[in-house]
Write a protein that holds these residues in place. Structure first.
Motif, PDB file in Angstrom:
ATOM      1  N   SER A 132       2.869  15.170  -7.056  1.00 49.00           N
ATOM      2  CA  SER A 132       3.694  16.297  -6.610  1.00 49.00           C
ATOM      3  C   SER A 132       4.473  16.908  -7.769  1.00 49.00           C
ATOM      4  N   VAL A 133       5.012  16.061  -8.644  1.00 51.06           N
ATOM      5  CA  VAL A 133       5.737  16.582  -9.807  1.00 51.06           C
ATOM      6  C   VAL A 133       4.800  17.369 -10.721  1.00 51.06           C
ATOM      7  N   GLY A 134       3.616  16.812 -10.932  1.00 55.14           N
ATOM      8  CA  GLY A 134       2.656  17.526 -11.767  1.00 55.14           C
ATOM      9  C   GLY A 134       2.222  18.844 -11.178  1.00 55.14           C
ATOM     10  N   LEU A 135       1.979  18.877  -9.871  1.00 51.78           N
ATOM     11  CA  LEU A 135       1.588  20.128  -9.223  1.00 51.78           C
ATOM     12  C   LEU A 135       2.732  21.122  -9.203  1.00 51.78           C
ATOM     13  N   ALA A 136       3.963  20.646  -9.036  1.00 51.40           N
ATOM     14  CA  ALA A 136       5.108  21.574  -9.035  1.00 51.40           C
ATOM     15  C   ALA A 136       5.267  22.245 -10.394  1.00 51.40           C
ATOM     16  N   MET A 137       5.039  21.487 -11.455  1.00 52.51           N
ATOM     17  CA  MET A 137       5.130  22.085 -12.779  1.00 52.51           C
ATOM     18  C   MET A 137       3.960  23.022 -13.057  1.00 52.51           C
ATOM     19  N   ALA A 138       2.790  22.700 -12.521  1.00 55.27           N
ATOM     20  CA  ALA A 138       1.628  23.544 -12.769  1.00 55.27           C
ATOM     21  C   ALA A 138       1.627  24.801 -11.928  1.00 55.27           C
ATOM     22  N   THR A 139       2.244  24.755 -10.749  1.00 51.28           N
ATOM     23  CA  THR A 139       2.242  25.921  -9.846  1.00 51.28           C
ATOM     24  C   THR A 139       3.615  26.578  -9.785  1.00 51.28           C
ATOM     25  N   ALA A 140       4.389  26.481 -10.860  1.00 47.06           N
ATOM     26  CA  ALA A 140       5.726  27.098 -10.847  1.00 47.06           C
ATOM     27  C   ALA A 140       5.653  28.614 -10.797  1.00 47.06           C
ATOM     28  N   SER A 141       4.577  29.192 -11.308  1.00 46.45           N
ATOM     29  CA  SER A 141       4.465  30.652 -11.334  1.00 46.45           C
ATOM     30  C   SER A 141       3.931  31.230 -10.032  1.00 46.45           C
ATOM     31  N   LEU A 142       3.506  30.393  -9.102  1.00 50.86           N
ATOM     32  CA  LEU A 142       2.972  30.883  -7.831  1.00 50.86           C
ATOM     33  C   LEU A 142       4.102  31.223  -6.875  1.00 50.86           C
ATOM     34  N   ASP A 143       3.758  31.970  -5.819  1.00 44.83           N
ATOM     35  CA  ASP A 143       4.765  32.339  -4.829  1.00 44.83           C
ATOM     36  C   ASP A 143       5.044  31.158  -3.902  1.00 44.83           C
ATOM     37  N   ASP A 201       0.826  -1.216   0.000  1.00 46.39           N
ATOM     38  CA  ASP A 201       0.000   0.000   0.000  1.00 46.39           C
ATOM     39  C   ASP A 201       0.855   1.259   0.000  1.00 46.39           C
ATOM     40  N   LEU A 202       1.911   1.271   0.829  1.00 46.15           N
ATOM     41  CA  LEU A 202       2.766   2.459   0.891  1.00 46.15           C
ATOM     42  C   LEU A 202       3.501   2.676  -0.425  1.00 46.15           C
ATOM     43  N   ALA A 203       3.934   1.615  -1.072  1.00 48.34           N
ATOM     44  CA  ALA A 203       4.616   1.780  -2.361  1.00 48.34           C
ATOM     45  C   ALA A 203       3.684   2.398  -3.401  1.00 48.34           C
ATOM     46  N   LEU A 204       2.455   1.941  -3.439  1.00 48.80           N
ATOM     47  CA  LEU A 204       1.505   2.502  -4.396  1.00 48.80           C
ATOM     48  C   LEU A 204       1.152   3.945  -4.052  1.00 48.80           C
ATOM     49  N   VAL A 205       0.950   4.220  -2.756  1.00 52.56           N
ATOM     50  CA  VAL A 205       0.565   5.580  -2.352  1.00 52.56           C
ATOM     51  C   VAL A 205       1.714   6.558  -2.588  1.00 52.56           C
ATOM     52  N   TRP A 206       2.933   6.168  -2.244  1.00 54.22           N
ATOM     53  CA  TRP A 206       4.070   7.065  -2.456  1.00 54.22           C
ATOM     54  C   TRP A 206       4.342   7.285  -3.939  1.00 54.22           C
ATOM     55  N   ALA A 207       4.155   6.275  -4.749  1.00 52.03           N
ATOM     56  CA  ALA A 207       4.322   6.459  -6.195  1.00 52.03           C
ATOM     57  C   ALA A 207       3.293   7.445  -6.740  1.00 52.03           C
ATOM     58  N   ALA A 208       2.048   7.301  -6.300  1.00 51.37           N
ATOM     59  CA  ALA A 208       1.026   8.261  -6.733  1.00 51.37           C
ATOM     60  C   ALA A 208       1.309   9.656  -6.201  1.00 51.37           C
ATOM     61  N   TYR A 209       1.824   9.741  -4.965  1.00 48.88           N
ATOM     62  CA  TYR A 209       2.118  11.049  -4.382  1.00 48.88           C
ATOM     63  C   TYR A 209       3.262  11.749  -5.136  1.00 48.88           C
ATOM     64  N   LEU A 210       4.279  10.998  -5.502  1.00 49.17           N
ATOM     65  CA  LEU A 210       5.386  11.604  -6.234  1.00 49.17           C
ATOM     66  C   LEU A 210       4.938  12.092  -7.613  1.00 49.17           C
ATOM     67  N   LEU A 211       4.132  11.307  -8.297  1.00 50.55           N
ATOM     68  CA  LEU A 211       3.650  11.731  -9.609  1.00 50.55           C
ATOM     69  C   LEU A 211       2.782  12.980  -9.500  1.00 50.55           C
ATOM     70  N   SER A 268      -1.719  18.312  -1.074  1.00 54.23           N
ATOM     71  CA  SER A 268      -1.487  17.049  -1.791  1.00 54.23           C
ATOM     72  C   SER A 268      -1.039  15.943  -0.849  1.00 54.23           C
ATOM     73  N   PHE A 269      -0.223  16.291   0.160  1.00 58.54           N
ATOM     74  CA  PHE A 269       0.216  15.283   1.141  1.00 58.54           C
ATOM     75  C   PHE A 269      -0.983  14.720   1.910  1.00 58.54           C
ATOM     76  N   VAL A 270      -1.858  15.618   2.374  1.00 63.74           N
ATOM     77  CA  VAL A 270      -3.003  15.167   3.168  1.00 63.74           C
ATOM     78  C   VAL A 270      -3.981  14.363   2.311  1.00 63.74           C
ATOM     79  N   LEU A 271      -4.240  14.829   1.108  1.00 63.21           N
ATOM     80  CA  LEU A 271      -5.220  14.166   0.261  1.00 63.21           C
ATOM     81  C   LEU A 271      -4.726  12.810  -0.245  1.00 63.21           C
ATOM     82  N   VAL A 272      -3.452  12.721  -0.605  1.00 59.86           N
ATOM     83  CA  VAL A 272      -2.948  11.482  -1.204  1.00 59.86           C
ATOM     84  C   VAL A 272      -2.527  10.481  -0.134  1.00 59.86           C
ATOM     85  N   LEU A 273      -1.702  10.898   0.826  1.00 58.12           N
ATOM     86  CA  LEU A 273      -1.153   9.965   1.810  1.00 58.12           C
ATOM     87  C   LEU A 273      -2.123   9.637   2.945  1.00 58.12           C
TER      88      LEU A 273
END
Length: 341
Positions: free
Chosen positions: A41-52, A29-39, A63-68
């Motif tokens: 997180s990368v997507g959100l980091a690219m989408a929110t690069a222009s934010l402060d 379960d942790l392997a699947l959840v962490w894999a989804a969390y990393l994916l 994202s941590f609370v919702l995914v993990l």
């Protein structure tokens, strides 16, 4: 699941999962959840690069609370206690009474799991599972849940023990049409596991089942008959009737042959039978004396009191001969078989 409940409010037949299987399911379960969390997180980091920086931190925490945290709670709620890891290992989360969990149970387990699993790398959960008699972690204790094994190895067939000899044929006139199937199942499970229960708990459970069975049949439990022996005798009578109906249906259908050499299911009981007490009351002894001799059971002292059997009872006389009257004697009433004409 079994319908018989022990004093610990745990349904018989459920096997608590131990630490190795639970740890393997948690790793999956942790392997699947962490894999989804990393994916994510990368997507959100690219989408929110222009934010402060503050907005980026808020998105990361969400994202941590919702995914993990939220994803395992949602999966356990929707699957009724079977996450992907538990499904792969054959485990399930149930309530203490054996029922399926709800959202509040999954919420408590997930919230406490953040502390005892994520923050401590599973050390608290491992210690609690080793200390607990049923392998429960802290989240299970607070949520009132239990992780059990769904896939168990096939056990040897367990047969219902036969009743005592002095009760055979005593309930032939009993009306069993009003007994529900769940009560039959509970009685059968008690009889197959009566030797595994505490004597006091087993006695009280047998008395309760005997009262319920007597209420459904309309006939009270005979005086002086133990509750367990009464249950075994009634179940034996039901199985005898079912066997007669099955043989009658098979005899009417020529496609299904009847095997007369097949052993009776009641005589193929595995393991030692419980030692039923033999009452000394005259009424019970009379009932035992009137039992068919073909059953193969004789009370202690019955043979010596009755004396040796007459020699003519072993073989009938010739038809129409001077000794033909022997076929109408006690031998015919005891065996139930008539000599050929």
């Amino acid at each position: 699941m079994s319908g018989v409940v022990t004093g610990d409010a745990v349904v018989l037949g459920l096997r608590p999962a131990r630490l190795p299987s639970r740890a393997l399911a948690l790793v999956i379960d942790l392997a699947l959840v962490w894999a989804a969390y990393l994916l994510i997180s990368v997507g959100l980091a690219m989408a929110t690069a222009s934010l402060d920086e503050a907005a980026g931190t808020a998105v990361s925490i969400a994202s941590f609370v919702l995914v993990l945290v939220g994803a395992p709670i949602a999966v356990e709620t929707l699957s009724h206690g079977r996450s992907l890891g538990k499904l792969a290992c054959g485990l399930r989360v149930v309530r203490d009474d054996g029922g399926p969990i709800r959202f509040r149970h999954a919420l408590v387990r997930g919230a406490i799991g953040v502390v005892e699993i994520l923050m401590t790398f599973g050390a608290v959960a491992c210690i609690a599972s080793l200390v607990s008699a049923r392998g429960r972690r802290v989240g299970d204790v607070f949520a009132g849940t239990l992780v059990v094994r769904e896939r168990v190895p096939a056990a040897r067939s367990v047969y219902v023990p036969p009743p005592p000899p002095w009760l055979l044929g005593r309930f032939t006139e009993l009306d069993l049409s009003g007994v529900p199937d769940d009560l039959w199942l509970a009685v059968r499970q008690y009889l197959t596991r009566m030797n595994q229960l505490d004597p006091d708990v087993g006695r009280s459970l047998a008395e309760r089942l005997a009262v319920d069975l007597a209420a459904c049949t309309g006939t009270p439990v005979p005086a002086g008959v133990p509750a367990g022996a009464f249950l075994a005798a009634v179940v034996n009578e039901r199985q005898t009737r079912d066997t007669r109906r099955a043989h009658a249906a098979a005899a009417r259908n020529p496609v299904v042959p009847v095997n007369p050499s097949a052993p009776h299911p009641l005589r193929a009981a595995a393991g030692p039978h419980p030692a039923w007490p033999v009452p000394t009351a005259h009424g019970h002894a009379a009932a035992a004396d009137s039992a068919p001799a073909s059953a193969g059971f004789v009370l202690p002292g019955a043979a010596s009191a009755a004396g040796p059997a007459p020699a003519a009872a072993s073989s009938p006389g010739p038809a129409g001969g001077g000794s033909g009257g022997e076929g109408t004697g006690p031998a015919r009433a005891a065996t139930g078989f008539a000599p050929p004409a």
